[in-house]
Design a protein around this motif. Structure first.
Motif, PDB file in Angstrom:
ATOM      1  N   ARG A 154       2.753   6.293  -2.742  1.00 41.90           N
ATOM      2  CA  ARG A 154       2.611   7.131  -1.508  1.00 41.90           C
ATOM      3  C   ARG A 154       3.571   8.378  -1.589  1.00 41.90           C
ATOM      4  O   ARG A 154       4.769   8.227  -1.866  1.00 41.90           O
ATOM      5  CB  ARG A 154       2.739   6.451  -0.124  1.00 41.90           C
ATOM      6  CG  ARG A 154       2.995   7.316   0.898  1.00 41.90           C
ATOM      7  CD  ARG A 154       3.085   6.352   2.414  1.00 41.90           C
ATOM      8  NE  ARG A 154       3.400   7.091   3.327  1.00 41.90           N
ATOM      9  CZ  ARG A 154       3.811   6.935   4.669  1.00 41.90           C
ATOM     10  NH1 ARG A 154       4.474   5.548   4.755  1.00 41.90           N
ATOM     11  NH2 ARG A 154       3.940   7.630   5.729  1.00 41.90           N
ATOM     12  N   LEU A 155       3.135   9.294  -1.412  1.00 37.86           N
ATOM     13  CA  LEU A 155       3.757  10.646  -1.133  1.00 37.86           C
ATOM     14  C   LEU A 155       4.463  11.018   0.297  1.00 37.86           C
ATOM     15  O   LEU A 155       3.512  11.447   1.183  1.00 37.86           O
ATOM     16  CB  LEU A 155       2.903  11.971  -1.976  1.00 37.86           C
ATOM     17  CG  LEU A 155       4.192  13.218  -2.150  1.00 37.86           C
ATOM     18  CD1 LEU A 155       4.983  12.925  -3.160  1.00 37.86           C
ATOM     19  CD2 LEU A 155       3.067  14.234  -2.420  1.00 37.86           C
ATOM     20  N   LEU A 156       5.427  10.664   0.580  1.00 35.36           N
ATOM     21  CA  LEU A 156       6.101  11.144   1.861  1.00 35.36           C
ATOM     22  C   LEU A 156       6.683  12.434   2.122  1.00 35.36           C
ATOM     23  O   LEU A 156       7.369  12.598   1.296  1.00 35.36           O
ATOM     24  CB  LEU A 156       7.321   9.995   2.248  1.00 35.36           C
ATOM     25  CG  LEU A 156       7.970   9.837   3.348  1.00 35.36           C
ATOM     26  CD1 LEU A 156       7.072   9.625   4.418  1.00 35.36           C
ATOM     27  CD2 LEU A 156       9.004   8.869   3.396  1.00 35.36           C
ATOM     28  N   GLU A 196       8.058  10.235  -3.699  1.00 34.92           N
ATOM     29  CA  GLU A 196       7.194   9.214  -3.858  1.00 34.92           C
ATOM     30  C   GLU A 196       7.710   7.924  -3.865  1.00 34.92           C
ATOM     31  O   GLU A 196       8.745   7.631  -4.723  1.00 34.92           O
ATOM     32  CB  GLU A 196       6.701   9.876  -5.384  1.00 34.92           C
ATOM     33  CG  GLU A 196       5.700   8.562  -6.231  1.00 34.92           C
ATOM     34  CD  GLU A 196       5.406   8.982  -7.400  1.00 34.92           C
ATOM     35  OE1 GLU A 196       4.552   8.369  -8.297  1.00 34.92           O
ATOM     36  OE2 GLU A 196       5.770  10.156  -7.883  1.00 34.92           O
ATOM     37  N   ASP A 211       7.176  10.014   9.759  1.00 29.12           N
ATOM     38  CA  ASP A 211       5.672  10.038   9.073  1.00 29.12           C
ATOM     39  C   ASP A 211       4.853  10.257  10.335  1.00 29.12           C
ATOM     40  O   ASP A 211       4.829  10.550  11.351  1.00 29.12           O
ATOM     41  CB  ASP A 211       5.792   8.997   8.269  1.00 29.12           C
ATOM     42  CG  ASP A 211       5.530   7.724   8.866  1.00 29.12           C
ATOM     43  OD1 ASP A 211       5.325   7.590  10.227  1.00 29.12           O
ATOM     44  OD2 ASP A 211       5.230   6.502   8.067  1.00 29.12           O
ATOM     45  N   THR A 247       0.714  -1.137  -0.010  1.00 25.85           N
ATOM     46  CA  THR A 247       0.262   0.133   0.070  1.00 25.85           C
ATOM     47  C   THR A 247       0.769   1.293  -0.092  1.00 25.85           C
ATOM     48  O   THR A 247       0.240   2.313  -0.210  1.00 25.85           O
ATOM     49  CB  THR A 247      -1.094   0.128   1.221  1.00 25.85           C
ATOM     50  OG1 THR A 247      -0.223  -0.190   2.233  1.00 25.85           O
ATOM     51  CG2 THR A 247      -1.880  -1.259   0.948  1.00 25.85           C
ATOM     52  N   ASN A 248       2.145   1.042   0.132  1.00 29.58           N
ATOM     53  CA  ASN A 248       3.033   2.346   0.367  1.00 29.58           C
ATOM     54  C   ASN A 248       3.331   2.603  -1.274  1.00 29.58           C
ATOM     55  O   ASN A 248       3.900   3.795  -1.372  1.00 29.58           O
ATOM     56  CB  ASN A 248       4.421   1.885   0.970  1.00 29.58           C
ATOM     57  CG  ASN A 248       3.953   2.278   2.586  1.00 29.58           C
ATOM     58  OD1 ASN A 248       3.294   3.197   2.908  1.00 29.58           O
ATOM     59  ND2 ASN A 248       4.924   1.662   3.348  1.00 29.58           N
ATOM     60  N   ASN A 249       3.082   1.921  -2.173  1.00 29.71           N
ATOM     61  CA  ASN A 249       3.530   2.158  -3.437  1.00 29.71           C
ATOM     62  C   ASN A 249       2.869   3.447  -3.798  1.00 29.71           C
ATOM     63  O   ASN A 249       1.234   3.200  -4.140  1.00 29.71           O
ATOM     64  CB  ASN A 249       3.599   0.871  -4.163  1.00 29.71           C
ATOM     65  CG  ASN A 249       4.272  -0.164  -4.205  1.00 29.71           C
ATOM     66  OD1 ASN A 249       5.397  -0.072  -3.273  1.00 29.71           O
ATOM     67  ND2 ASN A 249       4.176  -1.283  -4.645  1.00 29.71           N
ATOM     68  N   ASN A 271       5.271  15.162   1.628  1.00 33.11           N
ATOM     69  CA  ASN A 271       5.225  15.984   0.474  1.00 33.11           C
ATOM     70  C   ASN A 271       6.121  16.132  -0.474  1.00 33.11           C
ATOM     71  O   ASN A 271       6.138  17.173  -1.227  1.00 33.11           O
ATOM     72  CB  ASN A 271       4.549  17.237   0.789  1.00 33.11           C
ATOM     73  CG  ASN A 271       3.143  17.353   1.565  1.00 33.11           C
ATOM     74  OD1 ASN A 271       2.177  16.621   1.173  1.00 33.11           O
ATOM     75  ND2 ASN A 271       3.211  18.175   2.504  1.00 33.11           N
TER      76      ASN A 271
END
Length: 519
Positions: A9-11, A16, A86, A5-7, A13
């Motif tokens: 995801r923008l960490l 990616e 995070d 599910t992290n694929n 801001n």
């Protein structure tokens, strides 16, 4: 990994997350794109230890900042570009994305030649020296100890200035996780590379890293571990690091005696008896430069070993090169660690027998001989000379006799013969693995403790035999069986009996631990 599910995801801001490239008890590493810098590829490492209070956050910020400053100080330390926490209180590092191979990968097939060894170890020492000298943080000099120096924590890359260069991964992470964990419930470090004082839980200094460096140097030069425990438990390794002595370098390696003295000095049980600084090691290494010559083990123009593909990953696809700790059999475990933890198969009788098999590891299938002995027999065979002999018969049925002898003066010869049916898939696979690996491991099991291998002996196969094993496997694929394999086994057994006296005489006279007729 595709369902993570992290694929995407923008960490923070900014980063990616693209895909997971490795995980372990210390956390996870993702390949990511830095959207602020136009999609530059970076590596993001999440630590498994959540930061649940302000004290832990302060500690993480300190360690992350010091690691970043160290990466700026030394080109032989991986660069930390950014860090943060995070929304789930999970701390993360953002690091440069490295394309190369770990030293662990480089030594999986053969030792590193002396000229290349000197170059890579010098780079590792320069990185360690920068850390041990310390980093100024908030006006205070902080001396940095790695605590987990090992081959999988050293990545070898192509540098536009230096050519091939070694970089040390993940300073500070072991200390951070250990400081956040329950000290009575966890041990941070890799048992095979830990200094005696680290296993005792003592305060560490730079000489602990020097001990770990000595273990790694021994492995790079010989492909063997300097110390092997009677079992892979904490207690087994504790005894090995405190009481066992490393085997001298094999004469066939042709290594300078002074180099062995340097490595053994690093492996001294008492830290006062080791080199006291990395600079002492660097000064000694300088003496070997004039004697070393380039050879076929030198990297090619793209920096990789011959016939080894360069991978565009931070460490490697399986996570083997990531410095995660894992107490189960996983990518982080060395092949030795994996073999030590493998139980005697449930479908094999608990008797004094020997049989061949392939052990699946992240480096590929490893050929081994599994041997069951009584407890005294295991103890008696720990210090043994090894010899291997291969006999092949194409008719009436393509069959290989793989014979190993374990010999010592007190207990004589122990013969371990195995027959491989080269018309079967299993026989083909084991034979080809022997040819490709160029060595195999003899796993010793005790009748009263079948749940775990008690000891491992290595046996190297000569280049001549490696070539012949490959040829025999190919020939057998196109050779028809015209009779019973039992007849072939009987013929090969008789031929081995004719050779036994000659082989024992040769082994007795040899000063080498690992003897082979092909050498």
């Amino acid at each position: 990994m595709n369902q993570d599910t992290n694929n995407g995801r923008l960490l923070a801001n900014r980063y990616e997350l693209c895909d997971l490239v490795g995980e372990g008890a210390m956390g996870r590493v993702y390949r990511a794109k830095d959207t602020v810098l136009g999609g530059v590829t970076v590596a993001v490492k999440f630590l498994s230890q959540a930061l649940l209070n302000d004290n832990m956050r302060d500690r993480f910020e300190r360690e992350a900042t010091i690691s970043a400053l160290l990466g700026e100080k030394s080109i032989h330390v991986v660069r930390v570009k950014d860090y943060g926490v995070d929304e789930h209180n999970a701390p993360f590092y953002v690091m440069e994305f490295l394309s190369g191979e770990s030293i662990n990968e480089l030594i999986c097939h053969k030792p590193i030649a002396l000229p290349r060894f000197l170059t890579l170890i010098r780079h590792v020492c320069l990185g360690l020296e920068s850390a041990h000298q310390g980093i100024y943080f908030n006006g205070e000099l902080s001396h940095i100890i790695h605590r987990d120096i090992k081959p999988s924590n050293i990545i070898v890359i192509q540098d536009p200035t230096l050519g091939e260069a070694a970089k040390i991964l993940d300073f500070g992470i072991a200390k951070l996780v250990q400081a956040s964990a329950n000290q009575t419930q966890s041990f941070m470090g890799t048992l095979a590379y830990c200094s005696p004082e680290q296993m005792e839980g003592k305060e560490l200094d730079n000489r602990s890293d020097i001990y770990s460096l000595g273990v790694m140097m021994y492995e790079m030069l010989t492909m063997d571990m300097p110390l092997l425990p009677q079992n892979s438990s904490f207690g087994g390794w504790y005894q090995a690091h405190h009481n066992f002595k490393p085997e001298p370098f094999s004469e066939r390696l042709g290594l300078p005696r002074d180099l062995q003295d340097l490595v053994f000095g690093c492996l001294a049980k008492e830290r006062e008896d080791r080199p006291q600084t990395v600079r002492e090691i660097l000064d000694t290494l300088q003496l070997f430069d004039s004697t070393s010559q380039n050879n076929s083990d030198q990297p090619n123009q793209n920096g990789s070993s011959p016939q080894k593909e360069q991978l565009d990953l931070p460490y490697d696809t399986t996570g083997h090169g990531l410095n995660f700790e894992n107490k189960t059999i996983h990518a982080e475990s060395s092949t030795t660690d994996i073999c030590l933890q493998i139980p005697w198969p449930a479908n094999k009788p608990l008797r004094k027998i020997v049989f061949p098999r392939l052990i699946e590891t992240n480096l590929g299938d490893v050929p081994v001989l599994s041997v069951m002995l009584d407890p005294e027999g295991v103890e008696n065979r720990i210090s043994s000379k090894r010899y291997n002999q291969f006999l092949y018969l194409s008719h009436p049925h393509p069959t290989l006799l793989w014979a190993t002898i374990l010999y010592n003066d007190e207990y004589g010869a122990k013969w371990l013969p195995c027959y491989l049916d080269l018309k079967s898939n299993k026989g083909q696979q084991i034979t080809r693995a022997l040819a490709e690996e160029g060595k195999y491991r003899v796993l010793l099991y005790a009748l009263n403790e079948p749940g775990q291998c008690q000891h491992i002996l290595n046996s190297v196969i000569s280049d001549r035999y490696c070539k012949m094993l490959g040829q025999w496997a190919n020939i057998s694929q196109v050779t028809k069986s015209v009779g019973d394999i039992k007849i072939a086994k009987s013929v090969l057994s008789q031929e081995l009996e004719k050779l036994k006296d000659k082989i024992v005489t040769k082994v007795k006279k040899s000063n080498l631990t690992d003897v082979n007729a092909g050498r």
